[in-house]
Design a protein around this motif. Structure first.
Motif, short mmCIF file in Angstrom:
data_model
loop_
_atom_site.label_atom_id
_atom_site.label_comp_id
_atom_site.label_asym_id
_atom_site.label_seq_id
_atom_site.Cartn_x
_atom_site.Cartn_y
_atom_site.Cartn_z
N THR A 221 0.78 -1.02 -0.02
CA THR A 221 -0.09 -0.06 -0.15
C THR A 221 0.87 1.30 0.04
O THR A 221 0.26 2.46 0.08
N GLN A 222 2.15 1.36 -0.29
CA GLN A 222 3.11 2.29 -0.30
C GLN A 222 3.68 2.46 -1.51
O GLN A 222 4.12 1.62 -2.26
N LEU A 223 3.84 3.95 -1.72
CA LEU A 223 4.50 4.14 -2.66
C LEU A 223 5.67 5.41 -2.35
O LEU A 223 5.16 6.40 -1.71
N VAL A 224 7.12 5.24 -2.55
CA VAL A 224 7.94 6.02 -1.94
C VAL A 224 8.72 6.76 -3.19
O VAL A 224 9.16 6.04 -4.33
N ILE A 225 8.87 8.06 -3.34
CA ILE A 225 9.30 8.94 -4.49
C ILE A 225 10.45 9.58 -4.01
O ILE A 225 10.37 10.12 -2.87
N PHE B 229 3.58 7.85 0.10
CA PHE B 229 2.46 7.88 -0.09
C PHE B 229 1.84 6.50 0.48
O PHE B 229 2.29 5.38 0.12
N THR B 230 0.92 6.61 1.31
CA THR B 230 0.41 5.25 1.87
C THR B 230 -1.26 5.29 1.38
O THR B 230 -1.97 6.18 1.80
N TYR B 231 -1.38 4.37 0.96
CA TYR B 231 -3.15 3.96 0.50
C TYR B 231 -3.59 3.04 1.05
O TYR B 231 -3.13 2.11 1.84
N GLU B 232 -4.95 3.07 1.02
CA GLU B 232 -5.67 2.17 1.73
C GLU B 232 -5.68 0.66 1.28
O GLU B 232 -5.58 -0.18 2.14
N LEU B 233 -5.45 0.70 -0.17
CA LEU B 233 -5.53 -0.71 -0.77
C LEU B 233 -4.40 -0.69 -1.93
O LEU B 233 -3.95 0.25 -2.55
N MET B 234 -3.66 -1.85 -2.16
CA MET B 234 -2.75 -2.14 -3.21
C MET B 234 -3.43 -1.62 -4.56
O MET B 234 -2.73 -1.26 -5.34
N ALA B 235 -4.75 -1.68 -4.73
CA ALA B 235 -5.32 -1.38 -6.03
C ALA B 235 -5.06 -0.03 -6.14
O ALA B 235 -5.24 0.59 -7.44
N HIS B 236 -5.52 0.68 -5.02
CA HIS B 236 -5.45 2.29 -5.18
C HIS B 236 -3.99 2.88 -5.61
O HIS B 236 -3.65 3.41 -6.52
N ARG B 237 -3.06 1.95 -4.87
CA ARG B 237 -1.64 2.36 -5.20
C ARG B 237 -1.52 2.00 -6.53
O ARG B 237 -0.58 2.86 -7.39
N ASP B 238 -1.66 0.82 -7.02
CA ASP B 238 -1.40 0.31 -8.34
C ASP B 238 -2.05 1.24 -9.63
O ASP B 238 -1.56 1.45 -10.61
#
Length: 162
Positions: free
Chosen positions: A15-19, A126-135
């Motif tokens: 659920t996380q993305l790091v830039i 960025f931390t999202y609720e779901l992996m699908a949202h991150r993707d």
């Protein structure tokens, strides 16, 4: 990572993305470019033909921000953030959401401004609720758009240090 190189993107969890992106400027100046509307408007403009008629930033706990971009053919994009934690020139923690849920439900944005050599490393998690949202966010070309803006920020930081 070299200063001024394109950003790097990683996904340390589902659920996380790091830039990450390095800039040739001290943390206080990079931080100012992220929190002062007069500076934000000079680099966070979007693609050619887009404008930012609304740029509000209240850099305090409980404060917030709103950015609106208008583009050709009635293009419109807006994001709101509510600041939950902040320490000047070190970090900003906020809950963000794009208007009309265009980019999904609210998510956490944690920005860090780290002194690195003779510049600043900005780490945005960025931390999202779901992996699908991150993707979904990754699939929109978000990283390419961010790098476009970061190149404008490189130019602004160079001007501000002359």
């Amino acid at each position: 990572m070299q200063f001024g190189d394109p950003l790097s993107v990683s996904s340390p969890s589902d659920t996380q993305l790091v830039i990450e992106r390095a800039f040739v400027a001290p943390p206080h100046l990079v931080y100012a470019c992220y929190t002062q509307p007069s500076l934000i408007r000079r680099w966070l403009t979007g693609p050619d033909g887009w404008t930012m008629p609304v740029c509000i930033y209240d850099a305090r706990v409980g404060g917030g921000y709103r950015f609106e971009w208008h583009g050709p053919s009635n293009g419109f994009l807006a994001v709101d953030g509510n600041i939950t934690s902040i320490e000047a020139i070190r970090y900003i923690d906020a809950q963000e959401q794009f208007d009309a849920g265009e980019m999904g439900p609210p998510y956490r944005s944690h920005l860090e401004f780290r002194l690195k050599d003779h510049g600043t490393l900005v780490v945005n998690s960025f931390t999202y609720e779901l992996m699908a949202h991150r993707d979904f966010v990754v699939s929109t070309g978000m990283a390419e758009g961010m790098e476009f803006s970061f190149r404008s920020l490189d130019r602004l930081l160079a001007e501000e240090q002359e």
